[in-house]
Structures are given as structure tokens and as C-alpha cells.
Design an enzyme around this catalytic site. Sequence first.
Site, short mmCIF file in Angstrom:
data_model
loop_
_atom_site.label_atom_id
_atom_site.label_comp_id
_atom_site.label_asym_id
_atom_site.label_seq_id
_atom_site.Cartn_x
_atom_site.Cartn_y
_atom_site.Cartn_z
N HIS A 104 4.40 16.22 -3.95
CA HIS A 104 3.06 15.47 -3.46
C HIS A 104 1.67 15.29 -4.52
O HIS A 104 1.71 14.25 -4.95
CB HIS A 104 2.24 15.56 -2.21
CG HIS A 104 3.20 16.25 -0.91
ND1 HIS A 104 3.90 15.92 -0.36
CD2 HIS A 104 4.27 17.62 -0.25
CE1 HIS A 104 5.49 15.50 0.84
NE2 HIS A 104 4.51 17.04 0.39
N ASP A 105 1.36 16.15 -4.52
CA ASP A 105 -0.10 16.24 -5.26
C ASP A 105 0.24 15.78 -6.86
O ASP A 105 0.18 15.61 -7.43
CB ASP A 105 -0.83 17.74 -5.39
CG ASP A 105 -1.64 17.74 -4.05
OD1 ASP A 105 -0.61 17.10 -2.86
OD2 ASP A 105 -1.86 18.89 -3.04
N ASP A 161 -6.91 21.76 -2.51
CA ASP A 161 -6.66 22.71 -2.19
C ASP A 161 -6.14 24.05 -1.95
O ASP A 161 -4.80 23.85 -1.10
CB ASP A 161 -6.91 22.09 -0.84
CG ASP A 161 -5.71 21.42 -0.20
OD1 ASP A 161 -5.41 20.79 -0.62
OD2 ASP A 161 -5.33 21.73 1.12
N VAL A 183 -6.66 15.41 -4.27
CA VAL A 183 -4.84 15.98 -3.77
C VAL A 183 -5.57 16.97 -2.79
O VAL A 183 -3.75 17.86 -1.59
CB VAL A 183 -4.04 16.67 -4.80
CG1 VAL A 183 -3.48 15.72 -5.89
CG2 VAL A 183 -4.67 17.27 -5.25
N ASP A 198 -0.57 21.74 -5.43
CA ASP A 198 -1.39 21.62 -6.25
C ASP A 198 -1.99 22.23 -7.44
O ASP A 198 -2.28 22.45 -8.28
CB ASP A 198 -2.94 21.52 -5.01
CG ASP A 198 -3.31 21.59 -3.37
OD1 ASP A 198 -1.87 21.34 -3.14
OD2 ASP A 198 -3.92 20.70 -3.42
C1 BDR Z 1 -0.40 17.46 1.08
O1 BDR Z 1 -0.54 18.62 2.42
C2 BDR Z 1 -0.51 20.28 1.72
O2 BDR Z 1 0.23 20.78 2.19
C3 BDR Z 1 0.10 19.24 -0.25
O3 BDR Z 1 -0.80 20.07 -0.34
C4 BDR Z 1 -0.62 18.11 -0.31
O4 BDR Z 1 -1.59 17.49 -0.79
C5 BDR Z 1 1.01 16.68 1.66
O5 BDR Z 1 0.54 16.16 3.06
CA CA Z 2 -2.69 19.66 -1.72
#
Ligand code: BDR
Ligand code: CA
Length: 312
Positions: free
Chosen positions: A241-242, A10, A125, A15
Site C-alpha cells: 500500500h504505502d 504511521d 501514508v 510504511d
Molecule cells: C494502510 O493501513 C495501514 O495498515 C498500512 O500501513 C497502510 O497505510 C492500508 O489500509
Molecule cells: Ca501506513
Amino acid sequence: MMKKIILDVDTGVDDALAIMYGAESKQLDILGITAVSGNVPLHMVMKNSRRVLKMIGREDVKVYAGADRPLFREADYEFRVHGEDGVGGALDHVEIAEEEESMFAPDFIIEQAKKYKKELTLIMVGPLTNLALALRKEPRIAEWIDEVVMMGGIVSEAGKGNKLPNSEFNIYADAEAASIVFKSGANMTLVSLDVTLKTFMTIEHIDQLKGTKYYDFVLNSTEVFRGFSKMRYGKNGCALHDPLTVGYVIDPTFLETKKYYVDVETVSPLGYGQTICDFRNLWEKEPNVNICLSVDAERFLDSFISTLKVTE
Ligand code: BDR
Ligand code: CA
């Protein structure tokens, strides 16, 4: 042999970094990218993902448009974290061709899962809407897919969510979809905030990219995100995160995992989107999800930064 993957995104700042890391690692066979409404509306996710692929010279990877909203709820975008266009305006200069008609993303997932039985890894993701739709249409993909690796949720660090005290964005954005996925019987790994918040790319890490191809993009695309992190966590940088979720597929030893029964709350207003892990097996259910207990953050960050140090 390179692992066959589909990356569901997304895009979104991290990402974009995950796409770059996956592609530049040269260790993954990317069959396609599937797009879902999440951080920003679907049309922006499509545009951002295609622009990232153009920037890294991987226009051969096709982007498939998927769900333009969650299964039941209204979309809840994250412009305050990812900027007005989802990538902090850092790709405005990248020209892309007009978008062609493509297969609906959940259908692409089904097609590839059937074609590459037990060989396909799905890296999710964003919100889990595309996979939930695919599972509703063809439940057998749960057996056909080798592994589903998902960024989402928070399991151990109660109260440290990013949407609600106990809820993380990707699961919160479509908890009904997550509930379908968690109950699918697929082989699943959940890369949650418990570990992703520990892989924090600081401004000093970004400085290491000076003089290389992606320095400007990484610096500019993360500006809004870093500002937000400064306000929330008191640190100038961004949690990867991703990219960590992609990292686990490149090198599973970055994370220590263990299988438990995990379910998703879809009813309570206080806990909507919470991932509840039954550590003591009180529900007496078969474990269904590998959760992450710890991360080798330093080794992962080294891998991430060195992979992005591309010079031309
Ligand atoms: C997730 O939420 C999105 O904002 C980031 O891309 C990640 O996938 C983190 O909570
Ligand atoms: Ca994401």
C-alpha cells in the site's frame, strides 16, 4: 531536479518499506518525516521510523512527532496486522540515540509548504490527522503545496475494504481529518485499496532479495503481515500500500488516474470512513481528487524490488 517531499507515516510494516523505497530510489529530496498515531501509538511510530532511517544510513532525515490521536475518536491500532511493535520485532537490534525535542509535525508541514511554494509534495501514508491540523491552522497551505498524494480509501471495489466492507484503515482511523483534507481545495491524488491490493509482494519477490542488505529485514518484518494476508486473502505476501504511494511520486506512470468528486462518510456506523466517489456527478460538484483507475503492478514491483537490492 529531485522532487521535494515530506513523508507522513504511521510505521507500520509497509510504511517502513515505503521509507526505504523512497530513500533508496535516490529520486526524492526528503525534507523530513512526520509521524502520526495510526497502525501503532505515536511513540512507537517515532521509534520505528527512526530505527528504519538508522538501518538505511539516513539519520540525517529528521522525524517530527505529530498527532498522538485522531481528531475526535479513540485510536484504533492494527497490532494484529503489523505485530506488537509495528514492525514484527525486526528492528530490535537497531540502537538509536535518545529522541530530541522537535517541531510539532503539522507546524513543520506549514513551515516547509510556505518555504517551498508549489514545489512540495506531501506523501501521506497514515491517517490524515497531521494534515488536517495543519490545514486548520494555515488553510493557505492547500494552494502552496504542489500535490498531496495519499494512501487511503476504496472507491470502485465496493465491499472490499479492510476495516469495514467499504472503509479502508487510514481513512477509517480518522475520517473527520480525511473530510477536512478532501474539502481543502489542494491538488490531491488518492492511492486506494483498488490499486494497492493489486501490488502484492509475494514470498518469491522477497526471495529475490537474498544476499542483499535488506533481505532479513524484509523477510522478518513482514512475517506477521504475511500471516494475516494468508488468513484474509489466502496468499503469503503483503500488499504494498504505502510503497505504491511513494512509487507514484517517483514515477506517475505506474498509475492511471482521473479526477472526480470524492467525499468521506463521518456519521453512519455502517459506512464510517467510506470514501464515496461520485462517478456520475450526481452531486454536481467540482471534481476534487484524482482517483486511481488502474496500476501497472508488474513494473512497479520490479522497481520496488530492484531499488531494495542494495548490497552494502
Ligand atoms: C494502510 O493501513 C495501514 O495498515 C498500512 O500501513 C497502510 O497505510 C492500508 O489500509
Ligand atoms: Ca501506513
